[in-house]
Design an enzyme around this catalytic site. Structure first.
Site, PDB file in Angstrom:
ATOM      1  N   CYS A  98      49.304  42.655  51.062  1.00 27.09           N
ATOM      2  CA  CYS A  98      49.044  44.100  51.136  1.00 27.09           C
ATOM      3  C   CYS A  98      49.279  44.639  52.549  1.00 27.09           C
ATOM      4  O   CYS A  98      49.222  43.902  53.545  1.00 27.09           O
ATOM      5  CB  CYS A  98      47.592  44.385  50.769  1.00 27.09           C
ATOM      6  SG  CYS A  98      47.162  44.055  49.063  1.00 27.09           S
ATOM      7  N   GLU A 158      47.310  46.454  54.357  1.00 27.65           N
ATOM      8  CA  GLU A 158      46.137  46.335  55.240  1.00 27.65           C
ATOM      9  C   GLU A 158      46.122  44.980  55.926  1.00 27.65           C
ATOM     10  O   GLU A 158      45.890  44.864  57.135  1.00 27.65           O
ATOM     11  CB  GLU A 158      44.831  46.502  54.439  1.00 27.65           C
ATOM     12  CG  GLU A 158      44.643  47.856  53.796  1.00 27.65           C
ATOM     13  CD  GLU A 158      45.215  47.938  52.398  1.00 27.65           C
ATOM     14  OE1 GLU A 158      46.277  47.337  52.131  1.00 27.65           O
ATOM     15  OE2 GLU A 158      44.606  48.630  51.565  1.00 27.65           O
ATOM     16  N   CYS A 160      41.690  42.351  50.764  1.00 31.95           N
ATOM     17  CA  CYS A 160      41.811  43.011  52.073  1.00 31.95           C
ATOM     18  C   CYS A 160      40.441  43.311  52.658  1.00 31.95           C
ATOM     19  O   CYS A 160      40.235  43.178  53.874  1.00 31.95           O
ATOM     20  CB  CYS A 160      42.642  44.284  51.944  1.00 31.95           C
ATOM     21  SG  CYS A 160      44.398  43.921  51.700  1.00 31.95           S
TER      22      CYS A 160
HETATM   23  N1  THU Z   1      48.656  47.117  47.759  1.00 30.31           N
HETATM   24  C1  THU Z   1      48.450  47.313  49.094  1.00 30.31           C
HETATM   25  O1  THU Z   1      49.345  47.106  49.920  1.00 30.31           O
HETATM   26  N2  THU Z   1      47.213  47.730  49.480  1.00 30.31           N
HETATM   27  C2  THU Z   1      46.194  48.020  48.640  1.00 30.31           C
HETATM   28  O2  THU Z   1      45.127  48.416  49.090  1.00 30.31           O
HETATM   29  C3  THU Z   1      46.351  47.847  47.203  1.00 30.31           C
HETATM   30  C4  THU Z   1      47.652  47.316  46.744  1.00 30.31           C
HETATM   31  C5  THU Z   1      50.000  46.720  47.335  1.00 30.31           C
HETATM   32  C6  THU Z   1      50.106  45.328  46.768  1.00 30.31           C
HETATM   33  C7  THU Z   1      51.322  45.468  45.872  1.00 30.31           C
HETATM   34  O3  THU Z   1      52.476  45.297  46.666  1.00 30.31           O
HETATM   35  C8  THU Z   1      51.281  46.927  45.422  1.00 30.31           C
HETATM   36  O4  THU Z   1      50.439  47.596  46.322  1.00 30.31           O
HETATM   37  C9  THU Z   1      50.764  47.107  44.001  1.00 30.31           C
HETATM   38  O5  THU Z   1      49.549  46.507  43.837  1.00 30.31           O
END
Ligand code: THU
Length: 137
Positions: free
Chosen positions: A61, A63, A97
């Site tokens: 993610c 974060e 995260c």
């Molecule tokens: N994702 C994030 O980068 N941060 C979040 O807080 C929630 C989800 C990303 C992971 C994945 O690449 C996409 O969003 C869909 O879940």
């Protein structure tokens, strides 16, 4: 306690960095581009985006990428985090995260910003009030 007031200018810079980072997201599978930026105790701003992988479980993610990058740059504590998602309403960081934020930013402020610019802001402890921590030795 690693806590201090975050100025409007600092929030503006953090949110701009998070939004700009979302343009670099590698998200061919979900098509959900996320950007994040952390403010470190020395005033540094460190951005990150989500990076997906064809072996889905390896996706990281935005974060966590922002935090790991800040740590690799020498940061020891995070005092604020902005997350930008291209959604009509703000979304909060995932559980994985949150556990990583707990390691470096138990006292951090977290601002979740959506496509309209609207945001929700939390003290980290509101998002993960009873996060795991190793007991002191
Ligand atoms: N994702 C994030 O980068 N941060 C979040 O807080 C929630 C989800 C990303 C992971 C994945 O690449 C996409 O969003 C869909 O879940």
């Amino acid at each position: 306690m690693v806590e201090r007031n975050i100025s409007d200018d600092e929030w503006r810079a953090l949110v701009a960095a998070a939004k700009a980072a979302s343009a670099h997201a590698h998200c061919p599978y979900s098509r959900f581009a996320v950007g994040a930026a952390v403010l470190t105790f020395d005033g540094g701003v460190c951005p990150g985006c989500n990076v997906e992988n064809g072996s889905f479980g390896l996706t990281v993610c935005a974060e966590r990428n922002a935090i790991f990058r800040a740590v690799a740059d020498g940061a020891k504590a995070i005092i604020a985090l902005a997350v930008y998602t291209p959604t009509p309403t703000p979304t909060t960081p995932c559980g994985a995260c949150l556990q990583v934020i707990a390691e470096f930013g138990r006292d951090a402020r977290v601002r979740c910003v959506c496509a309209t610019g609207a945001f929700d802001e939390y003290a980290f402890g509101e998002l993960l009030p009873h996060g795991f921590a190793l007991p002191p030795e």
